[in-house]
Scaffold this motif. Structure first.
Motif, mmCIF file in Angstrom:
data_model
loop_
_atom_site.group_PDB
_atom_site.id
_atom_site.type_symbol
_atom_site.label_atom_id
_atom_site.label_comp_id
_atom_site.label_asym_id
_atom_site.label_seq_id
_atom_site.Cartn_x
_atom_site.Cartn_y
_atom_site.Cartn_z
ATOM 1 N N ALA A 15 0.847 -1.203 0.000
ATOM 2 C CA ALA A 15 0.000 0.000 0.000
ATOM 3 C C ALA A 15 0.878 1.247 0.000
ATOM 4 N N GLU A 16 1.912 1.224 0.838
ATOM 5 C CA GLU A 16 2.874 2.332 0.867
ATOM 6 C C GLU A 16 4.055 1.918 1.734
ATOM 7 N N SER A 17 5.169 2.612 1.547
ATOM 8 C CA SER A 17 6.307 2.422 2.447
ATOM 9 C C SER A 17 6.936 3.793 2.642
ATOM 10 N N PHE A 18 7.450 4.016 3.852
ATOM 11 C CA PHE A 18 7.963 5.353 4.155
ATOM 12 C C PHE A 18 8.853 5.288 5.387
ATOM 13 N N TYR A 19 9.764 6.230 5.458
ATOM 14 C CA TYR A 19 10.694 6.333 6.593
ATOM 15 C C TYR A 19 10.163 7.402 7.533
ATOM 16 N N THR A 20 9.958 7.038 8.785
ATOM 17 C CA THR A 20 9.365 8.014 9.710
ATOM 18 C C THR A 20 9.759 7.684 11.147
ATOM 19 N N ILE A 21 9.000 8.225 12.074
ATOM 20 C CA ILE A 21 9.205 7.969 13.498
ATOM 21 C C ILE A 21 8.032 7.123 13.993
ATOM 22 N N GLN A 22 8.339 6.045 14.699
ATOM 23 C CA GLN A 22 7.257 5.236 15.275
ATOM 24 C C GLN A 22 6.481 6.078 16.277
ATOM 25 N N GLY A 23 5.163 6.117 16.122
ATOM 26 C CA GLY A 23 4.367 7.006 16.962
ATOM 27 C C GLY A 23 3.738 6.355 18.179
ATOM 28 N N GLU A 24 3.642 5.022 18.200
ATOM 29 C CA GLU A 24 2.832 4.369 19.230
ATOM 30 C C GLU A 24 3.615 3.299 19.988
ATOM 31 N N GLY A 25 3.138 3.012 21.189
ATOM 32 C CA GLY A 25 3.635 1.856 21.935
ATOM 33 C C GLY A 25 5.052 2.023 22.446
ATOM 34 N N TYR A 26 5.676 0.917 22.771
ATOM 35 C CA TYR A 26 6.983 0.915 23.434
ATOM 36 C C TYR A 26 8.050 1.634 22.613
ATOM 37 N N LYS A 189 -3.904 4.483 36.759
ATOM 38 C CA LYS A 189 -3.499 4.801 38.130
ATOM 39 C C LYS A 189 -3.875 3.665 39.086
ATOM 40 N N ASN A 190 -4.986 3.028 38.810
ATOM 41 C CA ASN A 190 -5.440 1.922 39.667
ATOM 42 C C ASN A 190 -4.907 0.559 39.235
ATOM 43 N N ASN A 191 -4.403 0.489 38.011
ATOM 44 C CA ASN A 191 -3.900 -0.789 37.474
ATOM 45 C C ASN A 191 -2.554 -0.521 36.798
ATOM 46 N N PRO A 192 -1.528 -0.277 37.607
ATOM 47 C CA PRO A 192 -0.273 0.254 37.065
ATOM 48 C C PRO A 192 0.551 -0.712 36.219
ATOM 49 N N ALA A 193 0.079 -1.936 36.045
ATOM 50 C CA ALA A 193 0.776 -2.819 35.090
ATOM 51 C C ALA A 193 0.587 -2.272 33.666
ATOM 52 N N TRP A 194 -0.493 -1.522 33.470
ATOM 53 C CA TRP A 194 -0.758 -0.918 32.155
ATOM 54 C C TRP A 194 -0.064 0.424 32.047
ATOM 55 N N SER A 195 0.306 0.795 30.820
ATOM 56 C CA SER A 195 0.778 2.151 30.527
ATOM 57 C C SER A 195 -0.142 2.732 29.449
ATOM 58 N N ILE A 196 -0.010 4.036 29.246
ATOM 59 C CA ILE A 196 -0.813 4.683 28.194
ATOM 60 C C ILE A 196 0.045 4.864 26.944
ATOM 61 N N SER A 197 -0.506 4.500 25.813
ATOM 62 C CA SER A 197 0.133 4.757 24.526
ATOM 63 C C SER A 197 -0.686 5.813 23.794
ATOM 64 N N LEU A 198 0.002 6.805 23.250
ATOM 65 C CA LEU A 198 -0.687 7.841 22.459
ATOM 66 C C LEU A 198 -0.219 7.767 21.017
ATOM 67 N N GLN A 199 -1.053 8.189 20.108
ATOM 68 C CA GLN A 199 -0.652 8.207 18.688
ATOM 69 C C GLN A 199 0.141 9.491 18.436
ATOM 70 N N THR A 200 1.382 9.478 18.913
ATOM 71 C CA THR A 200 2.156 10.723 18.900
ATOM 72 C C THR A 200 2.469 11.215 17.487
ATOM 73 N N HIS A 201 2.466 10.318 16.503
ATOM 74 C CA HIS A 201 2.732 10.761 15.128
ATOM 75 C C HIS A 201 1.641 11.726 14.653
ATOM 76 N N LYS A 202 0.431 11.574 15.204
ATOM 77 C CA LYS A 202 -0.645 12.480 14.800
ATOM 78 C C LYS A 202 -0.430 13.873 15.407
ATOM 79 N N TYR A 203 0.146 13.916 16.600
ATOM 80 C CA TYR A 203 0.481 15.220 17.177
ATOM 81 C C TYR A 203 1.654 15.851 16.445
ATOM 82 N N MET A 204 2.559 15.007 15.913
ATOM 83 C CA MET A 204 3.741 15.527 15.216
ATOM 84 C C MET A 204 3.466 15.819 13.747
#
Ligand code: SF4
Length: 207
Positions: A15-26, A189-204
């Motif tokens: 579909a497409e290929s591109f060089y960028t910054i990973q926006g989500e997750g670890y 905050k109540n289940n700290p095994a989880w972290s929050i992932s944001l789609q930071t590429h959309k902010y960038m």
């Protein structure tokens, strides 16, 4: 979904290929070359890659051509995404990438059996077509999209199947992020095994 003839993964509908910054997750914030394959029959209503659903729209591309492009860039990290990349056998593509000493990251819903081999698997399970096989156990990270409160149960259901070492992320569905974020914040905050992932590429404003 009608899958084009792809010679057991020697060709893939690119579909497409591109060089960028990973926006989500670890791996957020790290440079990587993205290979986006066309074709997905999961049908998430909020999918931000709907244009990739029909694999017939994308030319079956020789994997050598895909890899030739991937090796041009400085980062030796490849993200294989879609669509749903596991729609296709990925062994041949992974073999070629490994010959070039690339690190290979997979983004998948797990709705098709795992093929290929990866340095990192991001499993993002979807209720409409749940993961198959033992991919939960192989996932490096579990990233669950939260659109409404009940999705937190889906997150825990999937967490129960994952390995102890799997990293856990809750990610707000983009169009609902403002409404849903307070709930996710309180949950983490109540289940700290989880972290929050944001789609930071959309902010960038990058792909
Ligand atoms: S699994 Fe991914 S590509 Fe497929 S419909 Fe859902 S969000 Fe879109």
């Amino acid at each position: 979904m009608r899958i084009p003839e792809l010679n057991n993964g020697a060709l893939l509908p690119l579909a497409e290929s591109f060089y960028t910054i990973q926006g989500e997750g670890y791996n957020t914030g790290k440079a990587a070359f993205f290979i986006r394959l066309g074709g997905c029959d999961v049908g998430c209503s909020w999918c931000d890659a709907k244009e990739t659903w029909n694999p017939g729209l994308y030319p079956p591309t020789p994997i050598e051509k895909i890899v030739d492009e991937a090796v041009k860039y400085k980062a030796k990290s490849i993200v294989i995404t879609g669509g749903e990349p596991l729609t296709y056998p990925l062994d041949k593509l992974c073999n070629l990438l490994k010959k070039e000493s690339m690190q290979i990251f997979l983004e998948t819903s797990g709705s098709y059996p795992l093929s290929g081999f990866f340095d990192w698997i991001c499993l993002s399970p979807k209720k409409r077509k749940p993961p198959v096989g033992n991919i939960h156990h192989l996932a490096s990270e579990l990233k669950v999209i939260i659109e409404k409160e009940e999705d937190l149960f889906w997150a825990e259901e999937n967490r129960a199947k994952a390995a102890e070492s799997t990293l856990l992320y809750l990610q707000p569905e983009w169009s609902r992020r403002v409404e849903i974020m307070p709930l996710i914040v309180e949950y983490v905050k109540n289940n700290p095994a989880w972290s929050i992932s944001l789609q930071t590429h959309k902010y960038m404003n990058i792909p």
